[in-house]
Write a protein that holds these residues in place. Structure first.
Motif, short mmCIF file in Angstrom:
data_model
loop_
_atom_site.label_atom_id
_atom_site.label_comp_id
_atom_site.label_asym_id
_atom_site.label_seq_id
_atom_site.Cartn_x
_atom_site.Cartn_y
_atom_site.Cartn_z
N ALA A 118 52.60 47.49 44.18
CA ALA A 118 52.37 46.24 43.44
C ALA A 118 52.60 45.03 44.33
O ALA A 118 51.82 44.05 44.29
CB ALA A 118 53.28 46.19 42.22
N ILE A 119 53.64 45.06 45.14
CA ILE A 119 53.92 43.94 46.05
C ILE A 119 52.79 43.79 47.05
O ILE A 119 52.32 42.68 47.33
CB ILE A 119 55.26 44.16 46.77
CG1 ILE A 119 56.42 44.13 45.77
CG2 ILE A 119 55.48 43.09 47.83
CD1 ILE A 119 57.75 44.56 46.35
N CYS A 120 52.33 44.91 47.60
CA CYS A 120 51.24 44.86 48.60
C CYS A 120 49.96 44.31 47.98
O CYS A 120 49.26 43.50 48.61
CB CYS A 120 50.99 46.25 49.18
SG CYS A 120 52.31 46.84 50.26
N MET A 121 49.63 44.73 46.77
CA MET A 121 48.41 44.26 46.11
C MET A 121 48.44 42.75 45.91
O MET A 121 47.42 42.06 46.06
CB MET A 121 48.23 44.96 44.77
CG MET A 121 47.86 46.43 44.87
SD MET A 121 47.98 47.26 43.27
CE MET A 121 46.79 46.33 42.29
N TYR A 122 49.61 42.22 45.59
CA TYR A 122 49.72 40.78 45.32
C TYR A 122 49.79 39.97 46.61
O TYR A 122 49.24 38.86 46.68
CB TYR A 122 50.96 40.52 44.48
CG TYR A 122 51.19 39.06 44.16
CD1 TYR A 122 50.31 38.35 43.35
CD2 TYR A 122 52.29 38.37 44.69
CE1 TYR A 122 50.52 37.01 43.06
CE2 TYR A 122 52.50 37.03 44.40
CZ TYR A 122 51.62 36.36 43.58
OH TYR A 122 51.82 35.03 43.31
N ALA A 123 50.46 40.50 47.64
CA ALA A 123 50.77 39.70 48.83
C ALA A 123 49.75 39.83 49.95
O ALA A 123 49.85 39.10 50.94
CB ALA A 123 52.16 40.09 49.36
N PHE A 167 41.56 35.14 30.90
CA PHE A 167 42.10 33.78 30.74
C PHE A 167 42.33 33.13 32.10
O PHE A 167 42.01 31.95 32.31
CB PHE A 167 43.41 33.82 29.96
CG PHE A 167 43.23 33.90 28.47
CD1 PHE A 167 42.20 33.24 27.83
CD2 PHE A 167 44.10 34.66 27.69
CE1 PHE A 167 42.03 33.32 26.46
CE2 PHE A 167 43.93 34.75 26.32
CZ PHE A 167 42.89 34.08 25.70
N ALA A 168 42.92 33.89 33.02
CA ALA A 168 43.23 33.34 34.34
C ALA A 168 41.96 32.93 35.08
O ALA A 168 41.91 31.85 35.68
CB ALA A 168 44.01 34.38 35.16
N ILE A 169 40.93 33.76 35.03
CA ILE A 169 39.68 33.45 35.73
C ILE A 169 39.02 32.22 35.11
O ILE A 169 38.58 31.30 35.83
CB ILE A 169 38.73 34.66 35.70
CG1 ILE A 169 39.31 35.81 36.54
CG2 ILE A 169 37.35 34.27 36.21
CD1 ILE A 169 38.51 37.08 36.46
N VAL A 170 38.94 32.18 33.78
CA VAL A 170 38.28 31.04 33.12
C VAL A 170 39.04 29.75 33.40
O VAL A 170 38.44 28.72 33.76
CB VAL A 170 38.16 31.30 31.60
CG1 VAL A 170 37.67 30.05 30.88
CG2 VAL A 170 37.22 32.47 31.32
N LEU A 229 39.58 37.58 42.91
CA LEU A 229 40.10 38.21 41.69
C LEU A 229 41.60 38.42 41.79
O LEU A 229 42.35 38.11 40.85
CB LEU A 229 39.39 39.54 41.45
CG LEU A 229 39.88 40.36 40.25
CD1 LEU A 229 39.64 39.59 38.95
CD2 LEU A 229 39.18 41.71 40.20
N LEU A 230 42.07 38.95 42.92
CA LEU A 230 43.50 39.23 43.08
C LEU A 230 44.33 37.96 43.01
O LEU A 230 45.47 37.98 42.53
CB LEU A 230 43.75 39.95 44.42
CG LEU A 230 43.23 41.39 44.52
CD1 LEU A 230 43.47 41.94 45.92
CD2 LEU A 230 43.90 42.29 43.49
N GLN A 231 43.77 36.83 43.48
CA GLN A 231 44.53 35.58 43.46
C GLN A 231 44.61 34.95 42.07
O GLN A 231 45.46 34.09 41.84
CB GLN A 231 43.91 34.58 44.45
CG GLN A 231 44.29 34.86 45.89
CD GLN A 231 44.06 33.67 46.79
OE1 GLN A 231 42.97 33.13 46.82
NE2 GLN A 231 45.08 33.26 47.52
N THR A 232 43.74 35.36 41.17
CA THR A 232 43.80 34.79 39.82
C THR A 232 44.58 35.67 38.85
O THR A 232 44.92 35.23 37.75
CB THR A 232 42.38 34.59 39.26
OG1 THR A 232 41.66 35.83 39.33
CG2 THR A 232 41.62 33.54 40.05
#
Length: 676
Positions: A552-557, A294-297, A525-528
């Motif tokens: 989790a914080i590192c993956m997002y930031a 959903f986020a990507i679309v 991908l990570l930003q969506t």
């Protein structure tokens, strides 16, 4: 010898640190803020806001009742519409917006949602987004126009928007839960509130960027102010405003997932939360993939609105819709129900089995990685070497002798650096060693205030220094200082890891096109991916705990650090590069002596975004075992404690705001030094 501003500030902080270290044991208030000066802010807010909430609760419940109608209507329409028609319309829209690739993305994406078995939950999620986004867009449009039309309130509006974007998402939910009650409408309203600021900022920016010639032409044509605004200026700033639409859509989707914590609605967010709590990682993974789809679309579709688009053959568009209608009729006649379609049940079982087998076979290695990072990295940063170094973990116990040797080495290195004209850097080295020896969560409050004030003074002068001190004093007075330091420790460790790894990846991407071709789609991908979904993979392999939250914080930031570092290093003016090459500079000399100094302001902005991302994710990570302010906000949500939720949320926002202003100050100082 004249001391630089940085050296003066560093020496002042060092003196404060020495006083606290030497006399903290005998003078208790040097180590801990006196409890007599702690104000019962939480109780004040509960008592002060309580009557206000009671007054507005009937109005809020009425709004909730009214908003339930459009959400029910949209949910019914999406839920009852045959799935071939929904997929057909989505595919046709993709063709209209971006051609074959966009159409394939929409069709395949919703096809995956159908086969995953989460079609009904997905339509419920889209219903929430479909109702909350128009509310957010209209609110953001009104705020942006208001700030543009009345420049005197622009500063205040921007300050409010800053607060709205820095206050943790969970903090929104506590007062909304009390006002609107438990249910999906709370998620709808929270999404609208959270998604409005990006729209407001982009509307204001779009209107400010309208060229003066266009405004003058509109005035000369004799149009009224409203006509000029809606018929000329808003259309002229449409490209920037469409960026706000994209950002609002993504923010609303992200918040809808988070609001599932109190929504109790049968949507994708609730499925992710429920399966995570049951440790059904296969189902959680599948539901998370639906959110990602959903986020990507939504991101790709809405992003095309911000740029120029080619005209597509409308016959193809209507042909796709026609195929969808025919398939919908056929599906209705044969009684095909989306709820009965689930092709990936075995995939979820395979994921569970594979994760179980992998963790069983590699449990020792995973535990070694987790425990090694905790015992030799995170724990010393949290409580200091003097408390973290134990025979059980390090093989010996830290003593006073070890501290003296460590400080001796640091002082010796500082003296060498001072003799080479780097006094400020040498003093900062001693300060950092002292922080590691004591532990971030156990730092004396005078030292923290002095350090933050010094950073503010060096970056932007006394005005920022005073602001930083006042804001941090508010946390001290609230009694949340210890929890704030715990949040500062974990976010600081995550930001350091992101800066190190993200900076290296950004450097690699800048020197290698092949590397960027690999890294760019991963960053996209990570930003969506909504924040909530980052918890799934770390829970699969490392279970609940501080290390999982850290990952989790590192993956997002990490993404902003990669992108801004690469952008800064690759945007150096060609004349500077040519001058360096003509003087005989090699590839790496060019990178570190020309590109890196010029890129410093951009890289600092990336660091600023990384810090804000880390604080945003810190609260979400409270679901899997963090301590500090994030845990307090989550506990306040469970107890419907408005006072604690708002106080802890405000404290978290203060930390993020202080970090934001400090980094922006250094970035601005660097831009001035470069003459930009």
């Amino acid at each position: 010898m004249t001391l630089t501003r940085g050296a003066q500030a560093a020496l002042a902080v060092l003196v404060v640190g020495l006083i606290c270290r030497l006399f903290g044991g005998s003078v208790e208030w040097l180590q801990s803020w006196p409890s007599v000066f702690v104000l019962p802010v939480t109780d004040w807010i509960n008592s002060g806001v309580g009557w206000l909430l009671d007054v507005f609760k009937p109005i809020a419940r009425g709004m909730s009742w009214l908003l339930g109608f459009p959400m029910s209507w949209v949910g019914t329409i999406l839920g009852q519409t045959p799935w071939p028609l929904v997929i057909g319309l989505t595919t046709a829209l993709g063709w209209h917006l971006g051609g074959l690739r966009m159409a394939a993305l929409g069709g395949i994406g919703l096809g995956f949602v159908l086969l995953s078995g989460y079609w009904a939950e997905g339509m419920n999620t889209l219903a929430l987004v479909a109702v909350s986004v128009p509310l957010a867009l209209l609110t953001g449009l009104a705020i942006g126009i208001f700030a543009f039309e009345y420049p005197r309130v622009k500063g205040a509006v921007n300050a409010v928007l800053d607060v709205m974007q820095t206050v943790p998402t969970f903090a929104y939910l506590t007062p909304l839960l009390v006002l609107f009650g438990f249910g999906p409408v709370v998620g709808l309203i929270a999404s609208a509130i959270y998604a409005a600021p990006p729209m407001a900022r982009n509307v204001l920016l779009g209107l400010e960027r309208v060229e003066s010639e266009i405004r003058e032409a509109a005035v000369m044509s004799g149009g009224t102010r409203l006509q000029r605004l809606f018929l000329v200026e808003l259309p002229a700033g449409a490209s920037q405003i469409m960026v706000g639409v994209n950002q609002s859509l993504m923010a609303a989707l992200s918040m809808v997932i988070i609001a599932a914590v109190i929504g109790g609605f049968q949507d994708i967010g609730w499925e992710v939360l429920l399966t995570m709590r049951k440790a059904q990682f296969g189902q959680s993974f599948m539901a998370g993939l639906v959110i990602v789809i959903f986020a990507i679309v939504i991101d790709r579709y809405s992003a095309t609105l911000a740029g120029p688009r080619q005209k597509r053959d409308r016959r193809v568009t209507w042909g796709i819709v026609g195929v969808g209608v025919v398939l919908a009729v056929m599906a209705t006649l044969v009684g095909s129900n989306a709820a009965e379609i689930s092709a990936f049940d075995k995939v979820a079982e395979v994921v569970d089995t594979s994760v179980g087998a992998f963790t069983a076979a590699n449990g020792a290695a995973l535990d070694s990685l987790k425990n090694g990072t905790m015992f030799f990295g995170l724990l010393p940063l949290r409580i200091g070497l003097s408390d973290a170094v134990l025979p059980f973990t390090w093989g010996f116990k830290w003593t006073v002798t070890h501290s003296l040797v460590l400080y001796g080495i640091a002082i010796a290195l500082a003296c060498v650096m001072a003799m080479r004209g780097r006094l400020a850097a040498g003093v900062v080295l001693v300060i950092l060693v002292g922080m590691v020896e004591v532990g971030i969560a156990q730092l004396p409050w005078p030292f923290v205030l002095a350090g933050a004030a010094a950073l503010g003074w060096v970056s932007s002068g006394w005005k920022l220094a005073r602001l930083v001190v006042v804001l941090l004093l508010l946390i001290l007075l609230s009694g949340l200082w210890d929890r704030a330091l715990l949040s500062l420790y974990l976010s600081g460790a995550s930001v350091f890891a992101c800066a190190l790894v993200g900076g290296l990846l950004g450097l690699w991407s800048a020197v290698s096109r092949t590397a960027w071709m690999i890294i760019q789609p991963i960053c996209d991908l990570l930003q969506t991916i909504p924040l909530f979904v980052f918890l799934i993979p770390v829970l699969m392999f490392f279970q609940i705990g501080e290390f999982s939250a850290f990952l989790a914080i590192c993956m997002y930031a990490i993404v902003p650090m990669i992108r801004y570092t690469r952008h800064g290093l690759t945007s150096t003016p060609e004349e500077m590069i040519e001058a360096a090459r003509s003087s005989g500079a090699g590839k790496w000399q060019e990178m570190f002596e020309v590109r890196a100094p010029y890129a410093a302001p951009t890289i600092l902005l990336g660091l600023n975004q990384t810090i804000l991302y880390a604080f945003a994710m810190l609260v979400i990570a409270a679901l899997i075992g963090t301590t500090g302010l994030g845990q307090s906000i989550y506990l306040a949500l469970g107890k419907a404690d408005v006072g604690l939720g708002l106080t802890a949320g405000a404290a978290m926002a203060i930390l993020a705001l202080v970090a934001d202003r400090l980094v922006q100050g250094f970035a601005e100082e660097r831009r001035k030094a470069l003459g930009l």
